[in-house]
Design an enzyme around this catalytic site. Sequence first.
Site, PDB file in Angstrom:
ATOM      1  N   TYR A  84     -18.113 -28.178  12.502  1.00 49.98           N
ATOM      2  CA  TYR A  84     -16.948 -29.079  12.596  1.00 49.98           C
ATOM      3  C   TYR A  84     -17.309 -30.533  12.877  1.00 49.98           C
ATOM      4  O   TYR A  84     -16.415 -31.383  12.902  1.00 49.98           O
ATOM      5  CB  TYR A  84     -15.980 -28.550  13.671  1.00 49.98           C
ATOM      6  CG  TYR A  84     -15.467 -27.160  13.355  1.00 49.98           C
ATOM      7  CD1 TYR A  84     -14.629 -26.947  12.265  1.00 49.98           C
ATOM      8  CD2 TYR A  84     -15.850 -26.057  14.114  1.00 49.98           C
ATOM      9  CE1 TYR A  84     -14.181 -25.669  11.946  1.00 49.98           C
ATOM     10  CE2 TYR A  84     -15.393 -24.775  13.810  1.00 49.98           C
ATOM     11  CZ  TYR A  84     -14.566 -24.587  12.726  1.00 49.98           C
ATOM     12  OH  TYR A  84     -14.116 -23.335  12.402  1.00 49.98           O
ATOM     13  N   GLU A 111      -2.107 -27.967   3.623  1.00 51.69           N
ATOM     14  CA  GLU A 111      -3.031 -27.170   4.449  1.00 51.69           C
ATOM     15  C   GLU A 111      -4.398 -27.853   4.443  1.00 51.69           C
ATOM     16  O   GLU A 111      -4.952 -28.120   3.380  1.00 51.69           O
ATOM     17  CB  GLU A 111      -3.145 -25.765   3.832  1.00 51.69           C
ATOM     18  CG  GLU A 111      -4.197 -24.884   4.475  1.00 51.69           C
ATOM     19  CD  GLU A 111      -4.455 -23.596   3.676  1.00 51.69           C
ATOM     20  OE1 GLU A 111      -3.994 -23.499   2.514  1.00 51.69           O
ATOM     21  OE2 GLU A 111      -5.136 -22.713   4.219  1.00 51.69           O
ATOM     22  N   ASN A 146      -3.396 -28.172   9.962  1.00 55.99           N
ATOM     23  CA  ASN A 146      -4.561 -27.297  10.103  1.00 55.99           C
ATOM     24  C   ASN A 146      -4.185 -26.220  11.128  1.00 55.99           C
ATOM     25  O   ASN A 146      -4.306 -26.445  12.333  1.00 55.99           O
ATOM     26  CB  ASN A 146      -5.782 -28.082  10.568  1.00 55.99           C
ATOM     27  CG  ASN A 146      -7.015 -27.203  10.629  1.00 55.99           C
ATOM     28  OD1 ASN A 146      -6.930 -25.978  10.490  1.00 55.99           O
ATOM     29  ND2 ASN A 146      -8.170 -27.829  10.840  1.00 55.99           N
ATOM     30  N   ALA A 161      -7.294 -20.925  13.375  1.00 60.50           N
ATOM     31  CA  ALA A 161      -7.411 -19.463  13.239  1.00 60.50           C
ATOM     32  C   ALA A 161      -6.094 -18.804  12.837  1.00 60.50           C
ATOM     33  O   ALA A 161      -6.095 -17.746  12.190  1.00 60.50           O
ATOM     34  CB  ALA A 161      -7.921 -18.868  14.546  1.00 60.50           C
ATOM     35  N   PRO A 187      -5.137 -23.895  17.191  1.00 58.27           N
ATOM     36  CA  PRO A 187      -6.033 -23.615  18.307  1.00 58.27           C
ATOM     37  C   PRO A 187      -7.464 -24.113  18.114  1.00 58.27           C
ATOM     38  O   PRO A 187      -8.026 -24.007  17.023  1.00 58.27           O
ATOM     39  CB  PRO A 187      -6.002 -22.081  18.410  1.00 58.27           C
ATOM     40  CG  PRO A 187      -5.457 -21.607  17.115  1.00 58.27           C
ATOM     41  CD  PRO A 187      -4.546 -22.677  16.627  1.00 58.27           C
ATOM     42  N   ASN A 188      -7.989 -24.629  19.210  1.00 60.43           N
ATOM     43  CA  ASN A 188      -9.379 -25.088  19.313  1.00 60.43           C
ATOM     44  C   ASN A 188      -9.671 -26.405  18.599  1.00 60.43           C
ATOM     45  O   ASN A 188     -10.796 -26.907  18.673  1.00 60.43           O
ATOM     46  CB  ASN A 188     -10.369 -24.001  18.830  1.00 60.43           C
ATOM     47  CG  ASN A 188     -10.234 -22.728  19.646  1.00 60.43           C
ATOM     48  OD1 ASN A 188     -10.391 -22.762  20.867  1.00 60.43           O
ATOM     49  ND2 ASN A 188      -9.905 -21.626  19.003  1.00 60.43           N
ATOM     50  N   HIS A 191      -8.373 -27.803   6.109  1.00 61.75           N
ATOM     51  CA  HIS A 191      -9.443 -27.206   6.913  1.00 61.75           C
ATOM     52  C   HIS A 191     -10.637 -28.136   6.889  1.00 61.75           C
ATOM     53  O   HIS A 191     -11.038 -28.608   5.817  1.00 61.75           O
ATOM     54  CB  HIS A 191      -9.829 -25.825   6.389  1.00 61.75           C
ATOM     55  CG  HIS A 191      -8.685 -24.879   6.398  1.00 61.75           C
ATOM     56  ND1 HIS A 191      -8.194 -24.330   7.572  1.00 61.75           N
ATOM     57  CD2 HIS A 191      -7.880 -24.437   5.406  1.00 61.75           C
ATOM     58  CE1 HIS A 191      -7.152 -23.580   7.277  1.00 61.75           C
ATOM     59  NE2 HIS A 191      -6.934 -23.628   5.977  1.00 61.75           N
TER      60      HIS A 191
HETATM   61  C1  DQA Z   1     -10.566 -24.265  10.438  1.00 61.74           C
HETATM   62  C2  DQA Z   1     -11.137 -22.999   9.822  1.00 61.74           C
HETATM   63  C3  DQA Z   1     -10.596 -21.768  10.522  1.00 61.74           C
HETATM   64  O1  DQA Z   1     -11.122 -20.593   9.930  1.00 61.74           O
HETATM   65  C4  DQA Z   1     -10.995 -21.782  11.985  1.00 61.74           C
HETATM   66  O2  DQA Z   1     -10.430 -20.684  12.654  1.00 61.74           O
HETATM   67  C5  DQA Z   1     -10.667 -23.066  12.668  1.00 61.74           C
HETATM   68  C6  DQA Z   1     -10.806 -24.319  11.934  1.00 61.74           C
HETATM   69  C7  DQA Z   1     -11.171 -25.541   9.832  1.00 61.74           C
HETATM   70  O3  DQA Z   1     -10.612 -26.602  10.076  1.00 61.74           O
HETATM   71  O4  DQA Z   1     -12.189 -25.478   9.136  1.00 61.74           O
HETATM   72  O5  DQA Z   1     -10.385 -23.073  13.858  1.00 61.74           O
HETATM   73  O6  DQA Z   1      -9.161 -24.299  10.188  1.00 61.74           O
END
Ligand code: DQA
Length: 149
Positions: free
Chosen positions: A22, A98, A74, A77, A9-10, A100
Amino acid sequence: MKILVLNGPNINMLGIREPGIYGHDTYDSLVEMVRAHAGEIGVDVEFYQSNHEGDLVDAIQKAYFDGVEGIVFNPAAYTHTSVAILDAVKGTGIPTVEVHISAVEKREDFRQVSYIRLAAVKTITGHGLAGYNEAVDYLVEHFGSKNED
Ligand code: DQA
């Protein structure tokens, strides 16, 4: 090697959401960057992004039946909440890195929990979008068919 780049998400809001954390690059530019890198090293790469937990579970199961050999993931959340996503990765056994974008370890307490990490072969945090290409390289190096004997 066939790799799925999966985002939660997002991540579709990259470039708009919290650029101080980001960055300014968009999701489309992330896709183009990884596609170009994969092309250079001869990797077949697919992309999927969803804001919905069950869709991500479905995508992981589909990856299994499609013969995907590695996932760059990724979960955003859902990293911090989703047993369903952990179980999907565990259940398929597809090697999963994984990723981030931000350095989650330096952020809020609730971001210190990662369910997916229990199934991940590696975790990359805080390298920005470059972390995705690093994850592709890791999967190729450790799980690519050239390394299977
Ligand atoms: C994230 C870190 C997560 O805590 C956050 O909810 C995201 C992005 C990152 O890429 O740094 O949406 O996964």
